[in-house]
Design an enzyme around this catalytic site. Structure first.
Site, PDB file in Angstrom:
ATOM      1  N   GLU A 131     142.916 -18.380  51.048  1.00  0.00           N
ATOM      2  CA  GLU A 131     143.959 -19.585  51.221  1.00  0.00           C
ATOM      3  C   GLU A 131     144.777 -19.409  49.801  1.00  0.00           C
ATOM      4  O   GLU A 131     145.955 -19.421  50.250  1.00  0.00           O
ATOM      5  CB  GLU A 131     143.160 -20.772  51.530  1.00  0.00           C
ATOM      6  N   ASP A 180     148.927 -18.698  50.273  1.00  0.00           N
ATOM      7  CA  ASP A 180     149.969 -19.683  49.826  1.00  0.00           C
ATOM      8  C   ASP A 180     151.122 -19.131  49.017  1.00  0.00           C
ATOM      9  O   ASP A 180     152.143 -19.302  49.348  1.00  0.00           O
ATOM     10  CB  ASP A 180     149.089 -20.714  48.989  1.00  0.00           C
ATOM     11  N   ASP A 204     145.085 -24.642  55.809  1.00  0.00           N
ATOM     12  CA  ASP A 204     144.227 -23.928  55.021  1.00  0.00           C
ATOM     13  C   ASP A 204     143.865 -22.636  56.049  1.00  0.00           C
ATOM     14  O   ASP A 204     144.092 -21.711  55.349  1.00  0.00           O
ATOM     15  CB  ASP A 204     142.931 -24.699  54.388  1.00  0.00           C
ATOM     16  N   GLU A 216     146.956 -20.376  56.037  1.00  0.00           N
ATOM     17  CA  GLU A 216     147.305 -19.766  54.423  1.00  0.00           C
ATOM     18  C   GLU A 216     146.090 -18.647  54.406  1.00  0.00           C
ATOM     19  O   GLU A 216     146.630 -17.826  53.651  1.00  0.00           O
ATOM     20  CB  GLU A 216     147.306 -20.713  53.233  1.00  0.00           C
TER      21      GLU A 216
END
Length: 233
Positions: free
Chosen positions: A44, A48, A117, A120
């Site tokens: 994650e 991002d 989440d 990502e």
């Protein structure tokens, strides 16, 4: 979950089954299963950054006439938790999420934070699995159709203060400063004047029935000015 079936949804077929499966492992599942070594949190973190770059690149190309402030707002909206969860929800990714029993019972498969989440993490896993080409394929499938055209320049600013802070941090590595300048009127009908000062010294004043609303008004004025170009103090 079959990689081939998922590939038709996300636009990319993973080579590593292990990476793909890790992206769908929620921390609560790992805590309840001693044989599961990793969850999707590290993926994650990577995803991002990957999504931020992909969004910036796409918006830079699509919205060729827009200023930095407007592009920053669009990117913030595209990569917000709400937006990412919406993409994951529409793609039906939540059904594959591996959750602990308690998280599953409480509706974790549809929770905004978990879905954001997951998406990502999926982009992080794809980056490790196939590099830039892999994530570009996924982005083209899941995000590009959602990018508003350059004619939509009047963006809905749901969080003007947050957007202004992001832009200020990106440009000057400092946050804007808000100050209460004045308040007047009876308790049931007060009016507040608040100023916001950016690190370059430029300053705007906003008015509102409460301090918070006055700060939002000042932030909007600052964003509008930054969209237009340099502000003459």
């Amino acid at each position: 979950m079959k990689p081939k079936d998922l590939a038709s949804i996300i636009g990319y077929k993973f080579r590593s089954r292990a990476l793909l499966e890790q992206a769908f492992v929620h921390p609560s599942f790992r805590y309840e299963n001693a044989d599961v070594a990793e969850d999707n949190q590290r993926l994650e973190f990577l995803g991002d950054a990957v999504l931020g770059l992909l969004a910036a690149d796409a918006l830079y190309r699509v919205c060729a006439q827009e200023a930095e402030g407007s592009l920053t707002q669009r990117r913030s909206q595209m990569t917000s938790g709400k937006a990412l969860a919406s993409v994951a929800r529409e793609a039906g990714l939540g059904q594959y999420l591996k959750l602990g029993k308690g998280e599953l019972r409480s509706g974790g498969a549809t929770r905004q934070g978990n879905l954001a989440d997951l998406l990502e993490a999926l982009f992080g896993a794809a980056w490790l699995d196939g590099g830039p080409k892999a994530v570009q394929k996924m982005f083209a499938k899941l995000f590009v159709p959602r990018i508003p055209g350059p004619e939509h320049t009047d963006l809905a600013r749901a969080n003007p203060k947050g957007l202004l802070q992001e832009l200020s941090q990106a440009r000057w590595k400092q946050a804007p400063v808000y100050e209460l300048e004045a308040s007047s009127g009876p308790a049931h009908a007060q009016k507040f004047t608040v100023s916001v000062t950016l690190p370059d010294g430029s300053r705007w004043q906003g008015l509102g029935p409460g301090r918070q609303s006055a700060e939002v008004a000042a932030a909007l004025l600052a964003l509008d000015a930054l969209d237009r170009g340099p502000h003459d103090s």
